[in-house]
Write an enzyme that holds these catalytic residues in place. Sequence first.
Site, PDB file in Angstrom:
ATOM      1  N   LYS A 190      30.880 -41.089 -24.678  1.00 41.28           N
ATOM      2  CA  LYS A 190      30.276 -42.125 -25.682  1.00 41.28           C
ATOM      3  C   LYS A 190      29.225 -41.307 -26.759  1.00 41.28           C
ATOM      4  CE  LYS A 190      27.646 -46.334 -25.234  1.00 41.28           C
ATOM      5  NZ  LYS A 190      26.934 -47.472 -24.569  1.00 41.28           N
ATOM      6  N   SER A 262      28.470 -52.057 -25.164  1.00 44.09           N
ATOM      7  CA  SER A 262      28.299 -50.889 -26.175  1.00 44.09           C
ATOM      8  C   SER A 262      29.273 -49.838 -25.883  1.00 44.09           C
ATOM      9  CB  SER A 262      27.022 -50.169 -26.693  1.00 44.09           C
ATOM     10  OG  SER A 262      26.694 -49.702 -25.619  1.00 44.09           O
ATOM     11  N   SER A 286      26.686 -52.623 -20.873  1.00 43.32           N
ATOM     12  CA  SER A 286      27.661 -51.964 -21.747  1.00 43.32           C
ATOM     13  C   SER A 286      28.725 -50.850 -20.993  1.00 43.32           C
ATOM     14  CB  SER A 286      26.564 -51.167 -22.643  1.00 43.32           C
ATOM     15  OG  SER A 286      25.829 -51.838 -23.468  1.00 43.32           O
TER      16      SER A 286
END
Length: 557
Positions: A190, A262, A286
């Site tokens: 990420k 996310s 997330s």
Amino acid sequence: MKNRTIAILGAACFVSGAFVGRVSDNKLTVNILQDAQKVLGLNFTDAQLDSTLSELEEMKETYTILREQDLPNSVPPALMFNPVPAGFTFETKKTAFEVQRPAQVKLPRKREDLAFYSIPQLAELVRTQQISSEELTKFYLGRLKKYGPTLECVTTLTEELAMQQARQADKDIKAGKYKGMLHGIPFGVKDLLSTRKYKTTWGAMPYKDQVIDEDATVVQRLQEAGGVLVAKTTLGALAMGDVWYGGKTRSPWDISKGSSGSSAGSASAVAAGLLPYAIGTETLGSIVSPSTACGTTGLRPTFGRVSRHGAMALSWSMDKIGPIARSAEDCAIVFNAIYGPDGKDQSVYDAPFNYNTGINPKKLRVGYLEDDFAKEYGFAANDKATLDALRNAGVELVPISLPNLPARQLTMTISVEGAAAFDELTRSGRDSLLVQQHKNAWPNAFRSARFIPAVEYLQAQRVRTLLVQQMHETLKDVDVYISPSFASNNLVVTNLTGHPCVVVPNGFQKNGMPTTITFMGQLFGEAELLSFAKFYQSITPHEEQHPSMDFGKKKKS
């Protein structure tokens, strides 16, 4: 003195939020503080407010001095969240990590089938040199280039680095220096984890060209295990949602739908077979949410399990880092490489991860949130089938209920800590560069948080202490419990208390989108939790389902 202090801190909080950039040019008055009281829910007399004026003026000077200090996002506060309740102990003896190696793994006739091989399968192919790490890396880079633009799941391809690491892996393996199942296996992270020489954008326009020239601890550990970093994956800007500066990340099951967030790109890329595994983070859903939208298996570890050094901070007391992969055992393999202290993130505990084949999932004490499963919702049949499958396999399920405390109100923690983490962004006005500007987006949330008094934030953390202790009492008779993934109260409570979870696919909705079920564990109980999730996946086929990748029939919304 108590009331006077509350007035000072409360009014100061209002002033610092309401008059940023011009407060030093205006003298405070009783009328201003009267207005401030309305926001803060206080009711002091004019005389009491008048007594605070001189000290509040001094406070304004204090804010100015403190704001002159260089406070990059990486600097944590001197207060540290402790998820360990009174009376709780965790295992201290470490045993060998053990995963059963698959037998007789062969290259598939259709090379594209490699895209959905598990980590152990890929590892065996690389270890036996049926395929080189370089070939495997080129294969995944090819898929990232082919499908990544459609899914909008990649910020940066680290191709040059990946080829160097793959060739080194091949050289080491041929020399008999095999490091384990991650050696030579491509992965993504990420894009809030820093990587040397490559951009770390945090998914946000103000930082889209940012380079933090160091490897985050998680990245470093995966590379030390022989991993090959091939991509930085998308995240919703500053770790909210699936909208980033370059677009909206898509679910490969239906590209007209977002992948949620996310950890949007990590889940999307893994589900689409563009990566064998990727690293995500969770503050409040997330990992769970994009894993649900994309049908992946995601591990959110215990708070304090994985170092966050080199990771963007949103909430120092709630941020957690974990893997998103094809299966629970894949998550276990990755987690085994990244957990534990690094001497940099002081919140990390030195607790062992004793995952091995000796754990008998049928002997674990298993609870379930009876009231949540009794509710009516669109995919309740999938969740009921999960419970039935476990009962039919010999697992006894015991009903439990979560503590009755105002957990949702405690989510002000993220707002306050996030506003502090991005204080300069807000005060500089550069928050206007973020793509999302609606009332629930970060710019407004960070501004609103400046009106939350320090006293109320600390009171919320005291209630959080009660929540931690009551969860300990709730779970004293279970090793694992099961929750519908939609159960927002469970998601909120356990992110606040720091408990680990594994979310796994368990079917599909009528519209073809995947559903998941959530398995919760004891603090630092990832070994038992992952073993139980692996057991569930051994008796069901859901993690073996993959999207068709035929995007021509769908259009982006």
